[in-house]
Write a protein that holds these residues in place. Structure first.
Motif, short mmCIF file in Angstrom:
data_model
loop_
_atom_site.label_atom_id
_atom_site.label_comp_id
_atom_site.label_asym_id
_atom_site.label_seq_id
_atom_site.Cartn_x
_atom_site.Cartn_y
_atom_site.Cartn_z
N GLU A 254 0.83 -1.21 0.00
CA GLU A 254 0.00 0.00 0.00
C GLU A 254 0.86 1.26 0.00
N SER A 255 1.88 1.29 0.88
CA SER A 255 2.73 2.47 0.92
C SER A 255 3.59 2.59 -0.33
N LEU A 256 3.92 1.45 -0.97
CA LEU A 256 4.70 1.50 -2.21
C LEU A 256 3.91 2.20 -3.30
N PHE A 257 2.63 1.85 -3.43
CA PHE A 257 1.82 2.49 -4.47
C PHE A 257 1.48 3.93 -4.10
N GLY A 258 1.21 4.21 -2.82
CA GLY A 258 0.93 5.57 -2.38
C GLY A 258 -0.47 6.03 -2.72
N THR A 259 -0.77 7.26 -2.30
CA THR A 259 -2.08 7.84 -2.57
C THR A 259 -2.29 7.97 -4.07
N ARG A 260 -3.41 7.41 -4.54
CA ARG A 260 -3.74 7.44 -5.98
C ARG A 260 -2.59 6.90 -6.85
N ASP A 261 -1.88 5.94 -6.30
CA ASP A 261 -0.78 5.27 -7.03
C ASP A 261 0.34 6.23 -7.43
N GLU A 262 0.49 7.36 -6.70
CA GLU A 262 1.46 8.38 -7.13
C GLU A 262 2.90 7.88 -7.05
N ASN A 263 3.21 7.00 -6.09
CA ASN A 263 4.59 6.53 -5.96
C ASN A 263 4.98 5.59 -7.10
N GLY B 205 4.67 10.58 2.17
CA GLY B 205 5.47 11.73 1.78
C GLY B 205 6.95 11.44 1.74
N ASP B 206 7.44 10.69 2.75
CA ASP B 206 8.87 10.35 2.79
C ASP B 206 9.26 9.48 1.61
N LEU B 207 8.47 8.44 1.35
CA LEU B 207 8.80 7.53 0.26
C LEU B 207 8.78 8.26 -1.08
N ASN B 208 7.81 9.15 -1.26
CA ASN B 208 7.74 9.90 -2.51
C ASN B 208 8.98 10.75 -2.70
N SER B 209 9.48 11.37 -1.61
CA SER B 209 10.69 12.19 -1.70
C SER B 209 11.90 11.33 -2.05
#
Length: 353
Positions: free
Chosen positions: A12-21, A72-76
């Motif tokens: 879940e955290s890999l894909f992120g909100t709306r799959d943004e990651n 947010g951290d993973l996206n950065s």
């Protein structure tokens, strides 16, 4: 080429909100991905697929080791590793060790944030220059709080020029301090984010933490202090020299600014640009340059910074307004700065010929 990476936990955290990651990985590396049960299948050219697979394998291994990623951290982190092939996700996460800053536990989210924090630890005067949202002020306040709580300094001095960015606030009622407080609000916000409100108020009341405009610095010697000059691009050369020469014994100073957002009158040279050129090569001073890849606010902020940079370049505005982040006076400082013999932590700013 196709490859498959098993992701048994943290999908879940890999894909992120709306799959943004996962979309960031796809667009950044030009690959396509498909989730098949607990594996992610990758398709694209060999080099891109290998790079994406390496990032995902690092992610899966770190999650198994107990690392918890916020969205947010993973996206950065992913923005950095997809743009810089020399950086691995594991190296980025593990090298930026978490630290306690009052009620906050923070870790640098980009390579330049890590360099910035290491430069502050190692040098008594550090210039952090880059666009909005790169964490310059926030991390400087965090390092100041850490130094105060560990008794390495006895007080914190936070200052910035009271330059009006198109608004007139002088009509506001109240004392002089109450009139200048609106200009200093970002510094108060960072303090309250690091410490309990009651503790902040006590420290402010006892002047252990002092938040003041630059005019209040004149004539002082700031010993045993951690001094932060924020929004330094709005200093005049005279103000900059005055503040820099306030530093006393056992003190650190951090100077932050964004050379693309100046509110000085037209024709007035920025003291930050002046200091970068004058102090290039001076021993004991470190320069850390941030760019749009270090923006850790909403992803739109990164795109806004890039759009303004392209627009200013195409319009051919004056030197102070159109300075590209990749061709700033910091590069001149890097050329003039002698090699630092501080071991593996030494910062070498890139030189763009």
């Amino acid at each position: 080429m196709k490859a498959s990476v098993q992701i048994s936990r943290g999908i879940e955290s890999l894909f992120g909100t709306r799959d943004e990651n996962i979309r960031l990985i796809e667009t950044g590396l030009n690959v396509r991905s498909h989730l098949v049960e607990n594996s992610l299948e990758l398709e694209g050219d060999a080099g891109s697929v290998a790079r994406a697979a390496g990032i995902l394998e690092d992610y899966a291994a770190l999650v198994r080791e107990g690392i918890v990623f916020t969205n947010g951290d993973l996206n950065s982190y992913l923005r950095v590793v997809t743009e810089d092939s020399e950086v691995t996700l594991r190296a980025l996460v593990t090298s930026g060790r978490q630290r306690n800053f009052g009620k906050k536990i923070l870790a640098p989210k980009t390579v330049n944030q890590r360099r910035y924090m290491e430069a502050i630890e190692r040098n008594d005067l550090v210039f952090g220059v880059g666009p909005a949202g790169t964490g310059k002020t926030y991390l400087a306040v965090a390092m100041a709080i850490s130094a105060l709580l560990s008794k390495r300094v006895s007080r914190i001095i936070l200052t910035r020029p009271a330059v009006e960015a198109g608004e007139r606030l002088g009509f506001l009622p109240g004392t002089l301090q109450e009139k200048v407080d609106p200009y200093l609000r970002p510094l108060y916000d960072a303090l309250h984010d690091m410490l309990e409100s009651e503790k902040v108020e006590r420290l402010l009341e006892k002047l252990t933490i002092e938040v003041a405009p630059i005019a209040f610095m004149r004539g002082r010697t700031l010993n045993d202090s951690f001094i932060i000059l924020d929004e330094a691009q709005n200093c005049t050369p005279e103000q900059m020299k005055m503040v820099l020469t306030r530093q006393g014994c056992n003190s650190k100073m951090v100077v932050n600014g964004d050379i693309t957002q100046m509110d000085l009158p037209i024709g007035k040279r920025s003291g930050l640009l002046d200091a970068i050129e004058v102090l290039a090569g001076v021993e004991g001073i470190s320069f850390v340059k941030f760019d749009d890849r270090d923006v850790v606010r909403h992803p739109l902020v990164q795109r806004i910074v890039r759009a303004y940079e392209r627009y200013n370049e195409s319009m051919g505005e004056g030197r102070q307004l159109s300075l590209k982040l990749s061709e700033s006076p910091l590069d001149l400082a890097a050329k003039a700065e002698p090699p630092v013999s501080a071991g593996p932590l030494a910062i070498e700013l890139p030189v763009n010929a």
